[in-house]
Design an enzyme around this catalytic site. Structure first.
Site, mmCIF file in Angstrom:
data_model
loop_
_atom_site.group_PDB
_atom_site.id
_atom_site.type_symbol
_atom_site.label_atom_id
_atom_site.label_comp_id
_atom_site.label_asym_id
_atom_site.label_seq_id
_atom_site.Cartn_x
_atom_site.Cartn_y
_atom_site.Cartn_z
ATOM 1 N N PHE A 186 0.835 -1.197 0.000
ATOM 2 C CA PHE A 186 0.000 0.000 0.000
ATOM 3 C C PHE A 186 0.869 1.245 0.000
ATOM 4 C CE2 PHE A 186 0.834 -1.116 4.389
ATOM 5 C CZ PHE A 186 1.116 0.096 4.999
ATOM 6 N N CYS A 187 0.262 2.355 -0.416
ATOM 7 C CA CYS A 187 0.934 3.653 -0.420
ATOM 8 C C CYS A 187 -0.127 4.734 -0.237
ATOM 9 C CB CYS A 187 1.729 3.858 -1.704
ATOM 10 S SG CYS A 187 0.728 3.723 -3.208
ATOM 11 N N THR A 188 0.240 5.983 -0.358
ATOM 12 C CA THR A 188 -0.669 7.080 -0.036
ATOM 13 C C THR A 188 -1.899 7.111 -0.937
ATOM 14 O OG1 THR A 188 1.232 8.383 0.676
ATOM 15 C CG2 THR A 188 -0.841 9.562 0.346
ATOM 16 N N GLY A 190 -1.989 5.289 -4.180
ATOM 17 C CA GLY A 190 -2.068 4.149 -5.073
ATOM 18 C C GLY A 190 -1.019 4.101 -6.161
ATOM 19 N N ILE A 215 -4.093 4.617 0.798
ATOM 20 C CA ILE A 215 -4.507 4.924 2.170
ATOM 21 C C ILE A 215 -5.614 5.968 2.188
ATOM 22 C CG2 ILE A 215 -3.722 5.789 4.410
ATOM 23 C CD1 ILE A 215 -0.841 4.937 3.406
#
Length: 324
Positions: A186-188, A190, A215
């Protein structure tokens, strides 16, 4: 326009799209024009592989820019996540041409050709709670410090460029021998996961998953009492961080090193507002701190007069910006 659910006076849009851009300079110039015409501020990155960025302005202005982007070849499906801000979170509008819209530095990685399996925010908890799943936070160390998911591995990278080397070095420990476990990343917003999952697929990892919308979409859609997120999510603008429901967070920013600071960080005797924090105090000379001190004084004077003060500052930690 997509539904925008917030009561804030400023609309913030984090967006990205992997698409072939034939003439980056032309797209940059036209984007700059439409943003200026609609009083939009923020940063947009244009590269041969697509577009990425975060912009802010009125709801109508943001709608006009998003409509313009989605009217470009192969950009109709541009991913956009909306949130709100009490005040304009950017000082200016920047449209820049880059080699990559999110910099990994590995040749041949193309999310348009191969990418991990998208997992919706409402299905994410079940995936990462599975003990057979390895959960990896693909963001940088200073972002992870503000918040992350339960069970997530922190690669402790200073830049997204470091992620491929970290994975290759840790692969055997992470995946072991025999049937490889599922990998959830996952990341901020996508976009980094588009590249990191494509990278793992190219490295021969088969069961790779990533959080669709990042997120930000999870915090928007998953109720806090059901959430496996802990802390706040660092964002690359003056809001610094957001929490569940994308409400403004409690972190502030060190104006010297651009790290997010929580209440404990600000209580350190080495913290001086506008000058340094405990993490970067030893990285700055007394001359640099004196310069930062004077700049901070000018900022406070400008604020007292109701004026904006935009001046030179130290570069942000890491190179990411936009919807990463």
């Amino acid at each position: 326009m997509d539904r925008v659910d917030h009561a804030m006076p400023v609309t913030v849009a984090a967006l990205y799209r992997f698409a072939h851009v034939a003439d980056c300079a032309d797209l940059r110039d036209r984007l700059a024009q439409v943003c200026a015409a609609n009083a939009i501020k923020g940063t947009l990155l244009v590269a041969p592989e697509g577009i990425n960025g975060t912009i802010a302005g009125t709801t109508e202005g943001i709608a006009a820019v998003v409509a313009f982007i989605r009217a470009q070849p192969d950009m109709a499906e541009t991913d956009v996540k909306y949130s709100g801000a009490a005040a304009m979170p950017f000082h200016r509008m920047k449209v820049r041409i880059k080699r990559e819209i999110v910099t990994m530095g590995v040749e041949g990685i193309d999310p348009r050709a191969s990418v991990g399996t998208y997992v919706s925010p409402h299905d994410w908890n079940a995936l990462i709670a599975d003990p057979e799943t390895i959960v990896i936070d693909t963001r940088n160390d200073y972002e992870v410090a503000a918040g992350t998911f339960e069970r997530a591995i922190d690669p402790k990278t200073a830049s997204f460029r470091d992620f491929p080397a970290w994975f290759r070095a840790e692969r055997e420990r992470l995946l072991g021998e025999g049937k490889a476990p599922k990998v959830a990343m996952f990341c901020t917003g996508g976009i980094r996961c588009e590249k990191s999952t494509a990278f793992l697929k190219a490295e021969g990892v088969e069961e790779v998953f990533h959080l669709k919308g990042g997120i930000l979409k999870y915090l928007e859609e998953v109720p806090e009492d059901e959430s496996l997120w802990r802390g706040e999510c660092f964002v690359f603008d003056e809001r610094v961080a957001v929490g569940h429901g994308l409400a403004p967070g409690t972190h502030t920013l060190c104006r010297s090193c651009r790290r997010p600071l929580n209440a404990e960080d600000r209580a350190s005797p080495l913290y001086e507002e506008g000058v340094s924090c405990a993490a970067c105090h030893g990285e700055r000379s007394e001359a640099q701190r004196a310069s930062a001190r004077e700049r901070h004084r000018q900022v406070l004077l400008a604020e007292a007069r109701g004026m904006a003060h935009v001046g030179a500052r130290f570069p942000a930690k890491g190179e990411e910006s936009g919807a990463a």
